[in-house]
Structures are given as structure tokens and as C-alpha cells.
Design a protein around this motif. Structure first.
Motif, PDB file in Angstrom:
ATOM      1  N   GLU A  49      40.038  34.865  56.518  1.00  0.00           N
ATOM      2  CA  GLU A  49      39.064  34.681  55.452  1.00  0.00           C
ATOM      3  C   GLU A  49      38.295  35.973  55.205  1.00  0.00           C
ATOM      4  N   ALA A  50      38.103  36.277  53.939  1.00  0.00           N
ATOM      5  CA  ALA A  50      37.419  37.508  53.559  1.00  0.00           C
ATOM      6  C   ALA A  50      35.928  37.432  53.889  1.00  0.00           C
ATOM      7  N   ALA A  51      35.360  38.595  54.228  1.00  0.00           N
ATOM      8  CA  ALA A  51      33.923  38.653  54.521  1.00  0.00           C
ATOM      9  C   ALA A  51      33.099  38.504  53.247  1.00  0.00           C
ATOM     10  N   VAL A  52      33.648  38.971  52.132  1.00  0.00           N
ATOM     11  CA  VAL A  52      32.949  38.907  50.850  1.00  0.00           C
ATOM     12  C   VAL A  52      33.807  38.144  49.848  1.00  0.00           C
ATOM     13  N   THR A  53      33.250  37.095  49.305  1.00  0.00           N
ATOM     14  CA  THR A  53      33.920  36.295  48.267  1.00  0.00           C
ATOM     15  C   THR A  53      32.932  36.062  47.143  1.00  0.00           C
ATOM     16  N   VAL A  54      33.306  36.434  45.930  1.00  0.00           N
ATOM     17  CA  VAL A  54      32.369  36.326  44.818  1.00  0.00           C
ATOM     18  C   VAL A  54      33.124  35.988  43.535  1.00  0.00           C
ATOM     19  N   GLU A  55      32.463  35.207  42.673  1.00  0.00           N
ATOM     20  CA  GLU A  55      32.975  34.991  41.309  1.00  0.00           C
ATOM     21  C   GLU A  55      31.898  35.411  40.336  1.00  0.00           C
ATOM     22  N   ILE A  56      32.256  36.276  39.404  1.00  0.00           N
ATOM     23  CA  ILE A  56      31.332  36.798  38.402  1.00  0.00           C
ATOM     24  C   ILE A  56      31.883  36.429  37.028  1.00  0.00           C
ATOM     25  N   ARG A  57      31.045  35.850  36.205  1.00  0.00           N
ATOM     26  CA  ARG A  57      31.500  35.417  34.883  1.00  0.00           C
ATOM     27  C   ARG A  57      31.051  36.420  33.817  1.00  0.00           C
ATOM     28  N   LEU A  58      32.018  37.041  33.169  1.00  0.00           N
ATOM     29  CA  LEU A  58      31.755  38.020  32.125  1.00  0.00           C
ATOM     30  C   LEU A  58      31.888  37.328  30.771  1.00  0.00           C
ATOM     31  N   LYS A  59      30.770  37.204  30.067  1.00  0.00           N
ATOM     32  CA  LYS A  59      30.758  36.435  28.822  1.00  0.00           C
ATOM     33  C   LYS A  59      31.108  37.309  27.619  1.00  0.00           C
ATOM     34  N   GLU A  92      34.951  49.500  27.993  1.00  0.00           N
ATOM     35  CA  GLU A  92      35.540  49.906  26.717  1.00  0.00           C
ATOM     36  C   GLU A  92      35.386  48.833  25.639  1.00  0.00           C
ATOM     37  N   PHE A  93      34.868  47.676  26.034  1.00  0.00           N
ATOM     38  CA  PHE A  93      34.809  46.544  25.099  1.00  0.00           C
ATOM     39  C   PHE A  93      33.360  46.077  24.958  1.00  0.00           C
ATOM     40  N   PRO A  94      32.661  46.520  23.914  1.00  0.00           N
ATOM     41  CA  PRO A  94      31.221  46.248  23.777  1.00  0.00           C
ATOM     42  C   PRO A  94      30.856  44.767  23.604  1.00  0.00           C
ATOM     43  N   ALA A  95      31.794  43.936  23.160  1.00  0.00           N
ATOM     44  CA  ALA A  95      31.479  42.509  23.003  1.00  0.00           C
ATOM     45  C   ALA A  95      31.547  41.761  24.330  1.00  0.00           C
ATOM     46  N   LEU A  96      31.972  42.451  25.387  1.00  0.00           N
ATOM     47  CA  LEU A  96      32.047  41.835  26.710  1.00  0.00           C
ATOM     48  C   LEU A  96      30.773  42.165  27.481  1.00  0.00           C
ATOM     49  N   ASP A  97      30.023  41.149  27.838  1.00  0.00           N
ATOM     50  CA  ASP A  97      28.755  41.322  28.550  1.00  0.00           C
ATOM     51  C   ASP A  97      29.047  41.573  30.039  1.00  0.00           C
ATOM     52  N   ILE A  98      28.772  42.799  30.502  1.00  0.00           N
ATOM     53  CA  ILE A  98      29.065  43.181  31.887  1.00  0.00           C
ATOM     54  C   ILE A  98      27.805  43.210  32.754  1.00  0.00           C
ATOM     55  N   THR A  99      26.748  42.562  32.261  1.00  0.00           N
ATOM     56  CA  THR A  99      25.473  42.557  32.991  1.00  0.00           C
ATOM     57  C   THR A  99      25.634  42.003  34.400  1.00  0.00           C
ATOM     58  N   ALA A 100      26.323  40.870  34.527  1.00  0.00           N
ATOM     59  CA  ALA A 100      26.480  40.225  35.836  1.00  0.00           C
ATOM     60  C   ALA A 100      27.271  41.101  36.800  1.00  0.00           C
ATOM     61  N   LEU A 101      28.262  41.796  36.284  1.00  0.00           N
ATOM     62  CA  LEU A 101      29.056  42.687  37.135  1.00  0.00           C
ATOM     63  C   LEU A 101      28.211  43.872  37.596  1.00  0.00           C
ATOM     64  N   ASN A 102      27.442  44.450  36.701  1.00  0.00           N
ATOM     65  CA  ASN A 102      26.552  45.558  37.077  1.00  0.00           C
ATOM     66  C   ASN A 102      25.545  45.128  38.141  1.00  0.00           C
ATOM     67  N   LYS A 103      25.036  43.914  37.997  1.00  0.00           N
ATOM     68  CA  LYS A 103      24.070  43.394  38.960  1.00  0.00           C
ATOM     69  C   LYS A 103      24.693  43.291  40.348  1.00  0.00           C
ATOM     70  N   PHE A 104      25.937  42.808  40.408  1.00  0.00           N
ATOM     71  CA  PHE A 104      26.626  42.703  41.691  1.00  0.00           C
ATOM     72  C   PHE A 104      26.850  44.095  42.304  1.00  0.00           C
ATOM     73  N   LEU A 105      27.232  45.043  41.495  1.00  0.00           N
ATOM     74  CA  LEU A 105      27.530  46.389  41.999  1.00  0.00           C
ATOM     75  C   LEU A 105      26.279  47.126  42.480  1.00  0.00           C
TER      76      LEU A 105
END
Length: 616
Positions: free
Chosen positions: A502-512, A601-614
Motif C-alpha cells: 500500500e502506498a504511503a500517499v494516496t490522493v484524489e484531486i478533482r480538476l473542474k 496549457e488549458f485555461p478553462a481547466l481549474d488547477i487550483t486544487a492541484l496547486n494547493k496539494f503541491l
């Protein structure tokens, strides 16, 4: 179309009613479809009639609706109704894959009610027409359709609407009341003439774990749950019925009488089959779970029956079981085996009561999970690993079909330790089940299809995704082990998943996807999402640290930095879920950055949640 006036009610009276069988109560039904658990007053009956418009005109009927030992009879003027509205309804927006979902209760801002009673009546009538066509009957024939519901607060009014839609078309209804989704399918298979089974089709009123204001419909025949094309067909039919009614089109039915409604205690029948399955696994011992302490968390859904109707007859101690009472507001936690709060609640119940095993169900009991005596959760990949271990003992080398977000560790466990084959397919329980069925038709043996969500179906159980049956398989293992060792507990189950990496880190991030963004230009969010995936796929080939999955049926799955990620397009929503598993947070960040570089590269894709995780 003008609604029927309350003046059409000629009389309403009480009459004695006598049940015809131990499990069932039968009565004719026509115009008034009332709540059989809570008898409506004469005035309420008038109001309901006044709010309902004529769809099918027929002779003057009499409707008997039972309530305990009494029945209400509404003698209405010519007609019975299935729909009533002049408002335009987009029925196809109610489709949620192979289910129907909508808002049934007002009060949540921004969520207008679209699963109304007239809409539901039209859908039920359309299902009856679709089913009649499927049966390929030579002309019209009377069908028998079962109806059940979970604990949602809109359950009774939608049950009444479904009943009206079906009986108005001249078909019979079996009302099961509070029921589980698996039981509804099972009613199409049960051979029980006294209780009018098997039925031709079944309808479950549920919206799984969604909020209290939502509800929906699931449909079954003896072949299983309906597929997406079937649902679209039914909704197209319903839309036409609804449209004809709102424009005053009247379509007379040829049959002389309306359908009848029968109350059946089907959950007792269904539960007795589960009990017998456990006893059989223990050499027909009457109380094979005697001495075992098992607690259940039903989340105030429909799963409370498992305590009194399954575990107690098998001899188990069930003190400490919680949230067994149906409550459609779900006051304690979301009834969802994937929900962290829900899993924490059942884990706490196990440890507080020093129980041997904990069991948790979702609202309509087609999903489940468990907790062992040490408080270790047996859900998601662990539950699939556990079920795989049990099934591969019974069927060596069989193929285990799962959804797309299962781990690399699960693949290694199934193939290297258990000697099976892991076939990772698409997200969506119906997709997974259908793929397992398809593999069997090609000669590749498969006996288990499971999602990380807790949906699981076995070939031996007619490919029905049944959360209760999954737990019975665990109980079978415990019962059989206790024949050899009366002190055997849930460690028997825990030992079966020993060796699962089992992985030490498991995450699901939803990019809207922002459908109002200029970059989408009013185009299809699916096309835009596919463009994102194609760009990501192309960028992977340039990085020597990354390797695309050799076999993949959904999205872009990539291994690297000791872990993996999967970016895919949601089945129904403008969202790209990103799953990451890695041995450390640093490795997870490296994988996340790969996706971020392409997604930027895709401005209509909200990457806020991914940035927050990083940035955490």
C-alpha cells in the motif's frame, strides 16, 4: 392541460381490509396513489386529485389503498393521471449513467426540483412500456413490477408516483417499502408464488449517498440492471408521455381494469436467503456466528435489517450497532463506505465495543466495507484484495475485474501472491460488471467484479452488486473457520490480505472544467477534456522517468517515481479526477507536477486544487 378539480372526488370512505398472505397485502389501485404507511385525509386526497391532470381517460374507477387494517377508497370521475405540468422538462438531464438522479426536495439554493411527482409518474409509465416491449409480448399483457425505496424523505411521495404511473397503465405493483437495491433485483429471480414473485421488473427509489434533497430511480429485470441505452430509451418515452399530456393529448387504454397494488415484506425473504448461505458454509450449523461480536453501521439508510434479520439469527452478538433507524436527513454521517467520517464512525464503534468485526453499508446497501478487531479498515483496495483472496481460493487463476483507480499494489497482490489475473477496466460499477460478463463470453473466466467504491458483484450471485452479499462472503469465511477453531475471529480475514503493498500517499484531486470560460467557447466539455488528456499523453513520451500503462481503458495512467497517477474524464460531470499514489509526499509531488505542466496549457481547466496539494 386543465388539472382535475377536487369536485371529481365522489366519495371517500374507510373499509376493513384482510391480508391474503403472511408476507403480503393486496388491494386494487387506480386513481389515488396514497402513502400506505400514512393514510391521507379526505381533504388531502382532494388536494392531490386537484393537482393531478388527466393523462389516460377510462371508466369510473375505485381505488383502495391500505393502511394497516383500513383502506381509503377514492371514487373519481373518468380518468387516471400519470403527468401534470405545462412546464418544459429536459428528461435526459435526469440520466446519470445507468441510473436516474434528480432533485426531489426543495430548499437547497441553486438546486430546483426536477424529479417531481408528475415526472416520476411519466418515467414509471415509460418503464412499464419499455418492459412490455422487452418481454416481446404478443400485444398487451399485465406485468408485475416491484417497488422499493431507501430512507430518503422524498421516498414515499415518489413511491406513490411510481405506483400511479404503473397501475394507471394496467400493470400490477408489489410495494416492498423500505428495501435495499440488491433485494429489488433479487425479486426478479425469487420463485415464491405466495408473494407474487418473480416479478417482471423492479424499481428502486434511491440516490445512494447523495444529499437528502436528491433522489432517483434504478431499474432491474431478471437480466440485471439496465444500461445507459435502456435509460435513454425510457427517458425518451417518458418525455413523449409528459409532452402529450401537457398539450392535452388523451390516449385511452384498452384494458378494462387498472393494476393492483400488493404490500410484500420482501426484505424478510431476501434476508433469509443470506442467513441460509452462511449456515450452508458452516455445514448447516444453526448458529455459526455464536460468540462473535459484530457491529453494524447502517448510516440511517436501509441497511438496519442486517442486524435483526441476518446477524442475530446466526447467533452473533450485535450490541454497539449504530444508526440502524432509517432517517433521510442522515444526521450522523454520510452513508458511504468511501467517506472518511463514516469509516471513522464504524472504526470507533468496533474499538469502543471491543467487537470482532464492523460492517458498514451505504444508503441502499449495494456497497459495503468492513473493519477488523484491531480497527483496520477493510475498504477500497483492501476489500478488493480480501474478496479476491476468497474468490481465488474457490476459483483458482480466475480474472478479477476492477475499476481504473485500483493500485499497482493490488495488481501485484492478485497476480503474484494469489495466482489470479487482474483486469483493470473503467470507472463505473456497471462498466466493471459488464466487462466481467463479456470476458466470460469470450472464454476468459471471471468470478468477481469490484470497484474501489465498495460495489462488488460475483458470478455466483447473478452479477448483482450487493453490499450485503459481499459481507456474507466474509461471514462465510469466518463461519467455516470457526468449525475448526471456535475462537477464530476477524484475524482470519486480515491474514488474507497480508502482503498487499500500500502506498504511503494516496490522493484524489478533482480538476473542474469551467464551461463558461472563453477557451471552451460554448463547446463540449468532453471534447475539451479529451484534448487535455491527449496533450498529457504526448508530453509523457518525452520524460524517461515515466512509463505509460501498457493496458489502459480510461484516461491516462502513468507509472514513475515509485508510484503512479491516473487522469481521466468523469463519467458524467465536467471534471477531470486525478488519482495519485506514491511511496512519499515528494514522489507524489513529482507526479503532480507532471500533470500540472500539461494542464496549465488549458485555461478553462481549474488547477487550483492541484496547486494547493503541491504547495502543502
Amino acid at each position: 392541460m386543465a388539472a382535475l378539480s377536487g369536485k371529481t372526488v365522489q366519495n371517500a370512505f374507510l373499509a376493513q381490509h384482510h391480508p391474503r398472505a403472511r408476507h403480503s397485502t393486496r388491494y386494487p389501485s387506480d386513481f389515488c396513489a396514497l402513502n400506505t404507511r400514512s393514510m391521507l385525509s379526505f381533504q388531502e386526497c382532494r388536494l392531490r386529485l386537484a393537482d393531478t391532470s388527466v393523462k389516460w381517460l377510462n371508466t369510473i374507477p375505485t381505488a383502495w389503498i391500505s393502511s394497516g387494517k383500513q383502506a381509503v377508497s377514492c371514487n373519481a370521475a373518468q380518468g387516471s393521471s400519470v403527468v401534470s405540468s405545462s412546464a418544459k422538462v429536459d428528461f435526459l438531464k435526469l440520466q446519470n449513467g445507468s441510473d436516474i438522479r434528480g432533485v426531489a426536495v426543495a430548499g437547497v439554493q441553486g438546486e430546483p426540483v426536477n424529479l417531481t411527482e408528475p415526472v416520476t409518474e411519466a418515467i414509471a409509465a415509460a418503464f412499464a412500456a419499455w418492459l412490455l416491449n422487452k418481454k416481446k409480448a404478443d400485444g398487451w399483457r399485465r406485468l408485475r413490477i416491484s417497488i422499493g425505496h431507501d430512507s430518503r424523505i422524498s421516498a414515499h411521495k415518489l413511491q406513490n408516483a411510481v405506483t400511479l404511473g404503473i397501475t394507471a397503465a394496467g400493470h400490477d405493483v408489489l410495494q416492498f417499502g423500505l428495501a435495499s437495491t440488491p433485494a429489488m433485483f433479487n425479486s426478479t429471480l425469487t420463485e415464491d408464488e405466495i408473494n407474487h414473485c418473480p416479478v417482471d421488473g423492479a424499481i428502486m427509489i434511491t440516490a445512494s449517498h447523495l444529499p437528502y434533497n436528491r433522489n432517483g430511480l434504478k431499474f432491474f429485470t431478471s437480466d440485471g440492471g439496465l444500461n445507459k441505452a435502456d435509460i435513454k430509451d425510457i427517458l425518451d418515452r417518458a418525455s413523449r408521455l409528459y409532452e402529450e399530456s401537457s398539450h392535452g393529448s388523451i390516449q385511452e387504454l384498452e384494458q378494462a381494469s387498472k393494476g393492483e397494488v400488493t404490500n410484500v415484506d420482501y426484505m424478510s425473504i431476501y434476508a433469509s436467503d443470506l442467513v441460509e448461505a452462511v449456515r450452508k458454509s458452516a455445514g448447516n450449523k444453526e448458529n455459526p456466528l455464536e460468540g462473535l461480536h459484530i457491529v453494524v453501521d447502517a448510516g440511517n439508510g436501509a441497511g438496519g435489517f442486517f442486524v435483526d434479520k441476518v446477524l442475530k439469527p446466526l447467533g452473533a452478538v450485535t450490541t454497539g450497532s449504530q444508526f440502524l433507524e432509517p432517517d433521510g436527513m442522515f444526521p450522523n454521517h454520510i452513508p458511504n463506505p468511501e467517506d472518511k467520517t463514516a469509516m471513522k464512525a464504524i472504526t470507533q464503534a468496533v474499538t469502543d465495543n471491543k467487537a470482532d468485526l464492523g460492517i458498514i453499508f451505504d444508503t441502499d446497501v449495494d456497497r459495503s466495507a468492513a473493519v477488523d478487531s484491531s480497527g483496520r479498515e477493510l475498504n477500497r483496495n483492501r476489500l478488493i484484495a480480501l474478496m479476491s483472496a476468497i474468490v481465488l481460493e474457490e476459483h483458482p487463476a480466475t480474472t478479477i475485474v476492477t475499476d481504473s483507480v485500483t493500485s499497482d499494489g493490488l495488481t501485484a497482490f492478485i497476480e503474484n501472491k494469489l495466482g489470479g489475473k487482474h483486469h483493470r477496466f473503467k470507472r463505473g460499477y456497471k462498466n466493471v460488471i459488464d466487462e466481467a460478463i463479456r470476458l466470460n463470453t469470450t472464454g476468459e473466466e471471471s468470478h468477481l467484479a469490484m470497484e474501489t467504491s465498495g460495489h462488488g458483484a460475483l458470478k455466483e450471485n447473478h452479477w448483482l452488486d450487493d453490499g450485503a452479499y459481499l459481507m456474507v462472503k466474509l461471514l462465510n469465511k469466518l463461519a467455516a473457520a470457526r468449525i475448526l477453531n471456535p475462537n477464530a475471529g476477524s484475524k482470519i480475514l486480515t491474514d488474507l490480505v497480508e502482503g498487499l503493498e500500500e502506498a504511503a500517499v494516496t490522493v484524489e484531486i478533482r480538476l473542474k472544467l469551467d464551461q463558461n470560460h472563453a477557451d471552451l467557447k460554448g463547446g463540449s466539455f468532453r471534447d475539451y477534456g479529451e484534448a487535455v488528456l491527449k496533450h498529457l499523453e504526448n508530453s509523457i513520451s518525452k520524460d524517461e522517468n515515466l512509463r505509460k500503462a501498457p493496458k489502459n481503458y480510461e484516461g491516462v495512467r502513468v507509472s514513475g517515481y515509485g508510484g503512479w497517477f491516473l487522469l481521466r474524464l468523469s463519467l458524467h460531470d465536467p471534471v477531470l479526477p486525478l488519482n495519485i499514489e506514491a511511496p512519499s509526499k515528494d514522489d507524489a509531488i513529482k507526479l503532480g507536477l507532471v500533470v500540472l505542466t500539461a494542464a496549465s496549457e488549458f485555461p478553462a481547466l481549474d488547477i487550483t486544487a492541484l496547486n494547493k496539494f503541491l504547495q502543502q
